[in-house]
Design an enzyme around this catalytic site. Structure first.
Site, PDB file in Angstrom:
ATOM      1  N   LYS A 127      36.046  44.207  38.230  1.00 28.46           N
ATOM      2  CA  LYS A 127      35.262  45.311  39.296  1.00 28.46           C
ATOM      3  C   LYS A 127      34.183  44.681  40.130  1.00 28.46           C
ATOM      4  O   LYS A 127      33.615  45.236  40.762  1.00 28.46           O
ATOM      5  CB  LYS A 127      34.792  46.498  38.824  1.00 28.46           C
ATOM      6  CG  LYS A 127      35.778  47.283  37.951  1.00 28.46           C
ATOM      7  CD  LYS A 127      37.250  47.263  38.146  1.00 28.46           C
ATOM      8  CE  LYS A 127      37.507  48.034  39.141  1.00 28.46           C
ATOM      9  NZ  LYS A 127      39.249  47.953  39.408  1.00 28.46           N
TER      10      LYS A 127
ATOM     11  N   HIS B  82      39.828  37.274  34.695  1.00 26.77           N
ATOM     12  CA  HIS B  82      38.650  38.077  34.443  1.00 26.77           C
ATOM     13  C   HIS B  82      38.024  37.155  33.231  1.00 26.77           C
ATOM     14  O   HIS B  82      37.009  37.707  32.669  1.00 26.77           O
ATOM     15  CB  HIS B  82      38.838  39.340  33.911  1.00 26.77           C
ATOM     16  CG  HIS B  82      39.100  40.090  35.048  1.00 26.77           C
ATOM     17  ND1 HIS B  82      38.521  40.093  36.240  1.00 26.77           N
ATOM     18  CD2 HIS B  82      40.092  41.125  35.365  1.00 26.77           C
ATOM     19  CE1 HIS B  82      39.037  41.158  37.085  1.00 26.77           C
ATOM     20  NE2 HIS B  82      40.032  41.614  36.597  1.00 26.77           N
TER      21      HIS B  82
ATOM     22  N   SER C 103      32.011  51.293  38.703  1.00 27.75           N
ATOM     23  CA  SER C 103      33.471  51.166  39.238  1.00 27.75           C
ATOM     24  C   SER C 103      34.447  50.972  37.998  1.00 27.75           C
ATOM     25  O   SER C 103      35.586  51.452  38.122  1.00 27.75           O
ATOM     26  CB  SER C 103      33.305  49.756  39.868  1.00 27.75           C
ATOM     27  OG  SER C 103      34.696  49.349  40.503  1.00 27.75           O
TER      28      SER C 103
ATOM     29  N   MET D 184      40.962  51.690  45.242  1.00 28.73           N
ATOM     30  CA  MET D 184      39.924  51.462  46.412  1.00 28.73           C
ATOM     31  C   MET D 184      38.969  52.603  46.680  1.00 28.73           C
ATOM     32  O   MET D 184      39.209  53.607  47.196  1.00 28.73           O
ATOM     33  CB  MET D 184      40.735  51.192  47.633  1.00 28.73           C
ATOM     34  CG  MET D 184      41.662  49.968  47.962  1.00 28.73           C
ATOM     35  SD  MET D 184      40.610  48.370  47.833  1.00 28.73           S
ATOM     36  CE  MET D 184      39.875  48.383  49.208  1.00 28.73           C
TER      37      MET D 184
END
Ligand code: PPS
Length: 293
Positions: free
Chosen positions: A45, A106, A136, A254
């Protein structure tokens, strides 16, 4: 609507990763990077998708149509991604691509396959302030049914602070890439800087990639990668992921794309406890993280 997988977390070198990734870890570990490959590394994120779109546009001289050739996750696959139907999805896609490839990960730096360092690959690392990152991530975990059930916000925040979320500790992640940025070819950038002055950041990324772009192409790339434009771009907004995997009745990929949305989620008490913990955790690493711009 799909069902949440709720699979077990299995640590690799102490970093909690989903069982489906750990099961095929040898394949990830043995992945062969090529020296022209570019790695975009982030804690979840942090603005990965945004940076991927910027990079793809830079590599294609701002040609939007070329960047609409496929969805983000196909153009620039997530290295460690696995799915029920294809246990080595990210790697399968990457192996079918001819270098130079743009690869998303990640993974914390110590878990990045050795071949990236042996080949001398360039890496773009994006960091985002932890308060906006956890907000997020929380909304993402609410809607992404392959992620563990996030549970109540208060407990989720505690898990973030103690490194129990998938992909581990935000603190270790951002610090270790920062410490190694001069030993390896790492361009370390910040979500907040991209919001504040996207043209400057796009220009820095282009320079890092050895691309000479005119001011008008840079401005065009900035326009094509604003939150509102990317949100409407089906090849950059993850709308191709089926509703059985993303429950869009709960949240969107989004979502807001802002700096400071954490203020709408943190109570005064949570904020004070977070700040105290943050200063302790970051005391050994002077990272210029900004919580507002
Ligand atoms: S992932 O799943 O880890 O790859 O997610 P990632 O792409 O790193 O982060 C998603 C958040 O980035 C926001 N986003 C943007 N912000 C500003 N401008 C642009 N163009 C943009 N594109 C994506 C996205 O909305 C997520 O943040 P939140 O705060 O949830 O809105």
């Amino acid at each position: 609507m799909g069902q949440r997988t709720n699979e077990a977390m299995c640590p690799i070198q102490g970093v909690p990763l989903p069982a489906r990734i750990v099961k095929y870890w040898t394949k990830v570990e043995q992945f062969q990077a090529s020296k022209e490959d570019l790695l975009i590394a982030t804690y979840p994120k942090a603005g990965t998708t945004w940076t991927q779109e910027v990079v793809d546009l830079i590599l294609n001289d701002g040609d939007v149509e070329k960047c609409k050739r496929a969805p983000t996750q196909v153009r620039m696959p997530l290295l460690e991604m696995t799915t029920a139907d294809d246990p080595s999805a990210g790697i399968t896609m990457l192996e079918a691509m001819v270098p130079p490839r743009v690869i998303k990960t990640h993974l914390p730096i110590q878990l990045v396959p050795h071949s990236f360092w042996e080949a001398g690959c360039k890496v773009i690392y994006v960091a985002r302030n932890p308060k906006d990152s956890v907000v997020s991530y929380y909304h993402f975990d609410r809607m992404n049914l392959s992620q563990p059930e996030p549970g109540p916000w208060k407990q989720y925040l505690e898990k973030f602070m103690t490194g129990q979320l998938v992909w581990g500790s935000w603190y270790d992640h951002v610090k270790e890439y920062w410490r190694k940025r001069h030993d390896k070819k790492i361009l370390y950038i910040f979500f907040e800087d991209m919001k504040e002055d996207p043209a400057r950041e796009v220009s820095d990324i282009a320079q890092f990639l050895g691309r000479q772009l005119s001011k008008s192409i840079i401005d065009h790339i900035v326009q094509m990668t604003t939150f509102s434009v990317m949100r409407e771009n089906p090849m950059a907004n993850y709308s191709t992921v089926p509703d059985t995997k993303f429950d869009r009745t709960v949240s969107e990929f989004m979502r807001k794309g802002e700096v400071g949305d954490w203020k709408n989620h943190f109570s005064a008490e949570e904020d004070a406890a977070f700040d105290e913990h943050y200063h302790r955790m970051m005391a050994d690493c002077p990272l210029p993280i900004r919580f507002t711009i």
